[in-house]
Design an enzyme around this catalytic site. Structure first.
Site, PDB file in Angstrom:
ATOM      1  N   LYS A 235       0.808  -1.207   0.000  1.00 22.93           N
ATOM      2  CA  LYS A 235       0.000   0.000   0.000  1.00 22.93           C
ATOM      3  C   LYS A 235       0.847   1.265   0.000  1.00 22.93           C
ATOM      4  O   LYS A 235       0.357   2.349  -0.339  1.00 22.93           O
ATOM      5  CB  LYS A 235      -0.875   0.040   1.279  1.00 22.93           C
ATOM      6  CG  LYS A 235      -1.843  -1.064   1.447  1.00 22.93           C
ATOM      7  CD  LYS A 235      -2.584  -0.844   2.776  1.00 22.93           C
ATOM      8  CE  LYS A 235      -3.319  -2.069   3.206  1.00 22.93           C
ATOM      9  NZ  LYS A 235      -3.810  -1.928   4.599  1.00 22.93           N
ATOM     10  N   GLY A 236       2.068   1.149   0.415  1.00 23.10           N
ATOM     11  CA  GLY A 236       2.911   2.326   0.685  1.00 23.10           C
ATOM     12  C   GLY A 236       3.012   3.342  -0.433  1.00 23.10           C
ATOM     13  O   GLY A 236       3.205   4.529  -0.187  1.00 23.10           O
TER      14      GLY A 236
ATOM     15  N   GLU B 229       7.902   2.532  -5.866  1.00 24.30           N
ATOM     16  CA  GLU B 229       7.958   2.093  -4.461  1.00 24.30           C
ATOM     17  C   GLU B 229       7.985   3.304  -3.543  1.00 24.30           C
ATOM     18  O   GLU B 229       8.480   4.366  -3.923  1.00 24.30           O
ATOM     19  CB  GLU B 229       9.254   1.299  -4.232  1.00 24.30           C
ATOM     20  CG  GLU B 229       9.080  -0.205  -4.164  1.00 24.30           C
ATOM     21  CD  GLU B 229       8.504  -0.702  -2.842  1.00 24.30           C
ATOM     22  OE1 GLU B 229       7.774   0.053  -2.168  1.00 24.30           O
ATOM     23  OE2 GLU B 229       8.782  -1.853  -2.504  1.00 24.30           O
ATOM     24  N   ASP B 230       7.487   3.131  -2.327  1.00 23.68           N
ATOM     25  CA  ASP B 230       7.618   4.192  -1.338  1.00 23.68           C
ATOM     26  C   ASP B 230       9.046   4.253  -0.797  1.00 23.68           C
ATOM     27  O   ASP B 230       9.666   5.301  -0.757  1.00 23.68           O
ATOM     28  CB  ASP B 230       6.598   4.019  -0.194  1.00 23.68           C
ATOM     29  CG  ASP B 230       6.645   2.635   0.455  1.00 23.68           C
ATOM     30  OD1 ASP B 230       7.323   1.717  -0.066  1.00 23.68           O
ATOM     31  OD2 ASP B 230       5.991   2.449   1.510  1.00 23.68           O
TER      32      ASP B 230
ATOM     33  N   ASP C   8      14.536  -0.516   1.495  1.00 20.83           N
ATOM     34  CA  ASP C   8      15.245  -0.666   2.763  1.00 20.83           C
ATOM     35  C   ASP C   8      16.282  -1.787   2.597  1.00 20.83           C
ATOM     36  O   ASP C   8      17.363  -1.557   2.073  1.00 20.83           O
ATOM     37  CB  ASP C   8      14.167  -0.974   3.815  1.00 20.83           C
ATOM     38  CG  ASP C   8      14.672  -1.012   5.235  1.00 20.83           C
ATOM     39  OD1 ASP C   8      15.617  -0.277   5.555  1.00 20.83           O
ATOM     40  OD2 ASP C   8      14.112  -1.766   6.049  1.00 20.83           O
TER      41      ASP C   8
ATOM     42  N   LYS D  41      17.016   3.798   1.769  1.00 21.82           N
ATOM     43  CA  LYS D  41      17.895   3.639   2.939  1.00 21.82           C
ATOM     44  C   LYS D  41      19.007   2.664   2.564  1.00 21.82           C
ATOM     45  O   LYS D  41      18.980   1.500   2.957  1.00 21.82           O
ATOM     46  CB  LYS D  41      17.100   3.072   4.121  1.00 21.82           C
ATOM     47  CG  LYS D  41      16.171   4.058   4.779  1.00 21.82           C
ATOM     48  CD  LYS D  41      15.756   3.607   6.168  1.00 21.82           C
ATOM     49  CE  LYS D  41      14.458   2.856   6.156  1.00 21.82           C
ATOM     50  NZ  LYS D  41      13.933   2.556   7.504  1.00 21.82           N
TER      51      LYS D  41
ATOM     52  N   PHE E  24      13.443   4.750  11.267  1.00 19.70           N
ATOM     53  CA  PHE E  24      12.129   4.306  10.830  1.00 19.70           C
ATOM     54  C   PHE E  24      11.236   5.520  10.617  1.00 19.70           C
ATOM     55  O   PHE E  24      11.051   6.339  11.513  1.00 19.70           O
ATOM     56  CB  PHE E  24      11.500   3.333  11.823  1.00 19.70           C
ATOM     57  CG  PHE E  24      10.373   2.571  11.201  1.00 19.70           C
ATOM     58  CD1 PHE E  24      10.625   1.433  10.443  1.00 19.70           C
ATOM     59  CD2 PHE E  24       9.065   3.002  11.329  1.00 19.70           C
ATOM     60  CE1 PHE E  24       9.587   0.741   9.818  1.00 19.70           C
ATOM     61  CE2 PHE E  24       8.016   2.320  10.720  1.00 19.70           C
ATOM     62  CZ  PHE E  24       8.284   1.183   9.978  1.00 19.70           C
ATOM     63  N   VAL E  25      10.698   5.642   9.421  1.00 21.36           N
ATOM     64  CA  VAL E  25       9.903   6.828   9.083  1.00 21.36           C
ATOM     65  C   VAL E  25       8.464   6.452   8.720  1.00 21.36           C
ATOM     66  O   VAL E  25       8.202   5.350   8.239  1.00 21.36           O
ATOM     67  CB  VAL E  25      10.556   7.611   7.921  1.00 21.36           C
ATOM     68  CG1 VAL E  25      11.788   8.362   8.380  1.00 21.36           C
ATOM     69  CG2 VAL E  25      10.896   6.695   6.739  1.00 21.36           C
TER      70      VAL E  25
ATOM     71  N   ASP F 145       3.726   3.483   6.722  1.00 22.49           N
ATOM     72  CA  ASP F 145       3.028   3.164   7.964  1.00 22.49           C
ATOM     73  C   ASP F 145       3.943   2.494   8.985  1.00 22.49           C
ATOM     74  O   ASP F 145       5.037   2.053   8.672  1.00 22.49           O
ATOM     75  CB  ASP F 145       1.891   2.187   7.679  1.00 22.49           C
ATOM     76  CG  ASP F 145       2.422   0.779   7.399  1.00 22.49           C
ATOM     77  OD1 ASP F 145       3.278   0.645   6.501  1.00 22.49           O
ATOM     78  OD2 ASP F 145       2.007  -0.169   8.083  1.00 22.49           O
TER      79      ASP F 145
ATOM     80  N   ARG G 152      -0.130   6.603   7.837  1.00 25.48           N
ATOM     81  CA  ARG G 152       0.026   6.754   6.386  1.00 25.48           C
ATOM     82  C   ARG G 152      -0.489   8.105   5.887  1.00 25.48           C
ATOM     83  O   ARG G 152      -0.045   8.612   4.866  1.00 25.48           O
ATOM     84  CB  ARG G 152      -0.778   5.675   5.638  1.00 25.48           C
ATOM     85  CG  ARG G 152      -0.224   4.269   5.758  1.00 25.48           C
ATOM     86  CD  ARG G 152      -0.922   3.373   4.733  1.00 25.48           C
ATOM     87  NE  ARG G 152      -0.770   1.951   5.047  1.00 25.48           N
ATOM     88  CZ  ARG G 152       0.253   1.205   4.682  1.00 25.48           C
ATOM     89  NH1 ARG G 152       1.243   1.741   4.015  1.00 25.48           N
ATOM     90  NH2 ARG G 152       0.313  -0.070   4.989  1.00 25.48           N
TER      91      ARG G 152
HETATM   92  P1  IMP Z   1      12.665  -3.903   2.111  1.00 28.80           P
HETATM   93  O1  IMP Z   1      12.127  -5.175   1.546  1.00 28.80           O
HETATM   94  O2  IMP Z   1      13.453  -4.146   3.379  1.00 28.80           O
HETATM   95  O3  IMP Z   1      13.458  -3.084   1.114  1.00 28.80           O
HETATM   96  O4  IMP Z   1      11.467  -3.053   2.629  1.00 28.80           O
HETATM   97  C1  IMP Z   1      10.574  -2.454   1.808  1.00 28.80           C
HETATM   98  C2  IMP Z   1       9.246  -2.261   2.498  1.00 28.80           C
HETATM   99  O5  IMP Z   1       9.363  -2.222   3.933  1.00 28.80           O
HETATM  100  C3  IMP Z   1       8.677  -0.949   2.067  1.00 28.80           C
HETATM  101  O6  IMP Z   1       7.883  -1.069   0.915  1.00 28.80           O
HETATM  102  C4  IMP Z   1       7.914  -0.523   3.290  1.00 28.80           C
HETATM  103  O7  IMP Z   1       6.599  -1.042   3.235  1.00 28.80           O
HETATM  104  C5  IMP Z   1       8.645  -1.135   4.468  1.00 28.80           C
HETATM  105  N1  IMP Z   1       9.581  -0.197   5.119  1.00 28.80           N
HETATM  106  C6  IMP Z   1      10.923  -0.211   5.089  1.00 28.80           C
HETATM  107  N2  IMP Z   1      11.449   0.806   5.802  1.00 28.80           N
HETATM  108  C7  IMP Z   1      10.388   1.504   6.270  1.00 28.80           C
HETATM  109  C8  IMP Z   1      10.249   2.695   7.084  1.00 28.80           C
HETATM  110  O8  IMP Z   1      11.213   3.344   7.521  1.00 28.80           O
HETATM  111  N3  IMP Z   1       8.979   3.076   7.345  1.00 28.80           N
HETATM  112  C9  IMP Z   1       7.880   2.416   6.895  1.00 28.80           C
HETATM  113  N4  IMP Z   1       7.944   1.326   6.143  1.00 28.80           N
HETATM  114  C10 IMP Z   1       9.202   0.864   5.834  1.00 28.80           C
HETATM  115 MG    MG Z   2       4.825  -1.289   4.885  1.00 27.12          MG
END
Ligand code: IMP
Ligand code: MG
Length: 173
Positions: free
Chosen positions: A41-42, A97-98, A101, A129, A150-151, A157, A163
């Site tokens: 949803k992000g 993507e939002d 990470d 990040k 963490f944001v 969210d 959100r």
């Molecule tokens: P990844 O798979 O670790 O790259 O994470 C990606 C997903 O984790 C994003 O699409 C977000 O939904 C969530 N996420 C990662 N970091 C944050 C954050 O700082 N705040 C909120 N959601 C996050």
């Molecule tokens: Mg999320």
């Protein structure tokens, strides 16, 4: 009621940066009519602001994933809960993507979409990040590189909360 929130990026700053991203995307995809695929949803706030700043025609699709684990981490076990029905063969695909990470989610999405044989595939993320990366993935368009905090807000969210906030905020412990 006090909120455990500290503003890291104001809405005006986010808006200005999205205009720059939109200009770059409009230039790079001129004449291509790309398919923008948002990761729910992000992405919903970013996607809606981004498409309205583009000056090229695009199509819009969404996919939805679920990943198991606690609210602030990615377990890496990503599951597709809503995929793409329309054919992507020969199309130019831009994943929206939002935040990237660890990179596990975007890698999963890119692998899934590549199997549909698009002509090209790139990734655009509003927030990045890189210090948290577990897999080597560098998004093609990045709005802001942010530190390992963490944001929430602007679509992001924590346990489905925050959100709706227009600014990007750091969620303090
Ligand atoms: P990844 O798979 O670790 O790259 O994470 C990606 C997903 O984790 C994003 O699409 C977000 O939904 C969530 N996420 C990662 N970091 C944050 C954050 O700082 N705040 C909120 N959601 C996050
Ligand atoms: Mg999320």
């Amino acid at each position: 009621m006090s909120r455990p929130l500290k503003v890291v990026l104001r809405r005006e700053e986010i808006d200005r940066r999205i205009a720059e991203l939109a200009a770059a995307i409009s230039r790079d995809y001129d004449g291509c009519e790309p398919v923008l695929i948002g990761v729910l949803k992000g992405c919903f706030v970013f996607m809606s602001d981004l498409v309205r700043k583009l000056d090229i025609p695009v199509e819009v699709e969404f996919i939805r994933l679920s990943s198991y684990g606690p609210a602030r981490t990615t377990s890496g076990r990503v599951k597709l809960t809503h995929g793409i029905g329309t054919p992507l063969r020969g199309r130019h695909v831009l994943v929206v993507e939002d935040i990237v990470d660890t990179g596990l989610t975007i890698r999963f999405v890119l692998d899934y979409l590549r199997r549909k044989r698009p002509a090209s595939i790139k990734a655009c993320t509003l927030f990045d990040k890189p210090s948290r990366r577990l897999v080597e993935i560098r998004p093609d368009y990045v709005g802001f590189t942010i530190p390992d905090k963490f944001v929430v807000g602007y679509g992001l969210d924590c346990d489905e909360k925050w959100r709706h906030l227009p600014d990007l905020c750091e969620l303090e412990e």
